[in-house]
Motif scaffolding. Structure first.
Motif, PDB file in Angstrom:
ATOM      1  N   PHE A  27       0.873  -1.169   0.000  1.00 16.92           N
ATOM      2  CA  PHE A  27       0.000   0.000   0.000  1.00 16.92           C
ATOM      3  C   PHE A  27       0.911   1.219   0.000  1.00 16.92           C
ATOM      4  CE2 PHE A  27      -4.044   1.880   2.249  1.00 16.92           C
ATOM      5  CZ  PHE A  27      -4.185   2.779   1.202  1.00 16.92           C
ATOM      6  N   PRO A  28       1.193   1.788  -1.204  1.00 19.31           N
ATOM      7  CA  PRO A  28       2.086   2.942  -1.270  1.00 19.31           C
ATOM      8  C   PRO A  28       1.549   4.116  -0.446  1.00 19.31           C
ATOM      9  CG  PRO A  28       1.612   2.077  -3.474  1.00 19.31           C
ATOM     10  CD  PRO A  28       0.672   1.392  -2.523  1.00 19.31           C
ATOM     11  N   VAL A  29       2.445   4.967  -0.007  1.00 19.72           N
ATOM     12  CA  VAL A  29       2.061   6.218   0.661  1.00 19.72           C
ATOM     13  C   VAL A  29       2.247   7.341  -0.344  1.00 19.72           C
ATOM     14  CG1 VAL A  29       2.763   7.893   2.424  1.00 19.72           C
ATOM     15  CG2 VAL A  29       2.568   5.466   3.006  1.00 19.72           C
ATOM     16  N   ASP A  83      -9.552  -4.194  -2.613  1.00 19.93           N
ATOM     17  CA  ASP A  83      -9.972  -4.841  -1.361  1.00 19.93           C
ATOM     18  C   ASP A  83      -9.191  -4.366  -0.134  1.00 19.93           C
ATOM     19  OD1 ASP A  83     -11.929  -6.391  -2.616  1.00 19.93           O
ATOM     20  OD2 ASP A  83     -10.484  -7.956  -3.127  1.00 19.93           O
ATOM     21  N   VAL A  84      -9.038  -3.076  -0.011  1.00 22.91           N
ATOM     22  CA  VAL A  84      -8.435  -2.538   1.223  1.00 22.91           C
ATOM     23  C   VAL A  84      -9.495  -2.644   2.325  1.00 22.91           C
ATOM     24  CG1 VAL A  84      -7.221  -0.579   2.252  1.00 22.91           C
ATOM     25  CG2 VAL A  84      -7.184  -0.913  -0.239  1.00 22.91           C
ATOM     26  N   THR A  85      -9.079  -3.110   3.506  1.00 19.93           N
ATOM     27  CA  THR A  85     -10.052  -3.280   4.587  1.00 19.93           C
ATOM     28  C   THR A  85      -9.856  -2.201   5.645  1.00 19.93           C
ATOM     29  OG1 THR A  85      -8.642  -4.902   5.716  1.00 19.93           O
ATOM     30  CG2 THR A  85     -10.292  -5.751   4.192  1.00 19.93           C
ATOM     31  N   TRP A  86     -10.949  -1.543   5.952  1.00 22.63           N
ATOM     32  CA  TRP A  86     -10.968  -0.376   6.835  1.00 22.63           C
ATOM     33  C   TRP A  86     -12.085  -0.544   7.860  1.00 22.63           C
ATOM     34  CZ3 TRP A  86      -7.579   3.490   5.060  1.00 22.63           C
ATOM     35  CH2 TRP A  86      -7.294   3.550   3.684  1.00 22.63           C
ATOM     36  N   ARG A  87     -12.039   0.288   8.886  1.00 18.72           N
ATOM     37  CA  ARG A  87     -13.178   0.472   9.771  1.00 18.72           C
ATOM     38  C   ARG A  87     -13.335   1.966  10.014  1.00 18.72           C
ATOM     39  NH1 ARG A  87     -16.545  -2.472  12.846  1.00 18.72           N
ATOM     40  NH2 ARG A  87     -17.214  -1.649  14.861  1.00 18.72           N
ATOM     41  N   GLY A  88     -14.589   2.406  10.077  1.00 20.74           N
ATOM     42  CA  GLY A  88     -14.804   3.828  10.269  1.00 20.74           C
ATOM     43  C   GLY A  88     -16.273   4.188  10.338  1.00 20.74           C
TER      44      GLY A  88
END
Ligand SMILES: Nc1nc2c(c(=O)[nH]1)N[C@H]1C(S)=C(S)[C@@H](COP(=O)(O)O)O[C@H]1N2
Ligand SMILES: [Mo]
Length: 197
Positions: A27-29, A83-88
């Motif tokens: 996951f590049p910045v 498919d990046v996994t997040w919570r928010g």
């Protein structure tokens, strides 16, 4: 060298990877300038412009409904991550807490460090957009916008404001940082809205 970090999507992913994009490994910045150091206790989100003025603390925003998300992420510099996994917190779960003037049609997002980006209200207040505080089950790292960032999966990722600290409601379009510097005003990846003409 590029082959080490990017791969061409296979045909099975053709409907997931927009034209001109390659899959990133990892996951590049991508940050313009320095990473602001903001801790949860100091973080706040301020509502300005055509809405009742209001400031949310960390505790106040965390008291809103919490949701898990899996979303694709498309940077205009041609890398995508699926498919990046997040919570928010869904943008549409914050909106009922606000008193937005009926004349508001656009927003400007403000960030610690001075970055800005603009969105039409229709592109902002969608249930698939969220304020993210967790990435892959861990607190969102500072480089990726921690403690809190916006994620807008349906537009190029420069709209996904890291270190967000303000939402300004507007009655007409305005341009944020990259939009003033030649990027498209909307940035829809499937239409390759990369630059403004
Ligand atoms: N505050 C702020 N938000 C930002 C940026 C930035 O420079 N500053 N870069 C944007 C760009 S161009 C992209 S591609 C994504 C990158 O997010 P990442 O560093 O978590 O991959 O953040 C967006 N949000
Ligand atoms: Mo980007």
């Amino acid at each position: 060298m590029a082959g080490k970090y990017f791969q061409k999507p296979g045909p099975e992913l053709a409907d997931r990877v927009p034209p001109g994009q390659h899959l990133a490994k990892g996951f590049p910045v991508l940050t313009y300038g320095d990473t602001p150091q903001v801790n949860q206790a100091d973080w706040s989100l301020t509502i300005t412009g055509l809405a009742a003025p209001k400031t949310f603390t960390w505790e106040e925003i965390m008291a809103l409904p919490q949701t898990d998300f899996t979303a694709d992420f498309h940077c205009v510099t041609t890398w995508s991550k699926l498919d990046v996994t997040w919570r928010g917190i869904r943008v549409t779960d914050l909106m009922p807490q606000l008193e937005v003037d009926a004349a508001a049609t656009h927003v400007m997002l403000h960030c610690y460090g001075g970055y800005t980006t603009n969105l039409a209200l229709d592109d902002f207040a969608r249930p698939e957009n969220f304020f993210a505080h967790t990435l892959d089950g861990e607190p969102l790292p500072p480089d990726h916008g921690g403690p809190m960032r916006l994620v807008v999966p349906h537009l190029y990722a420069w709209k996904s404001a890291k270190w967000i600290n303000g939402i300004e409601f507007l009655a007409k379009p305005a341009l944020g940082f990259w939009e003033r510097n030649g990027y498209h005003h909307r940035g829809e990846p499937w239409a390759e809205e990369r630059y403004s003409s």
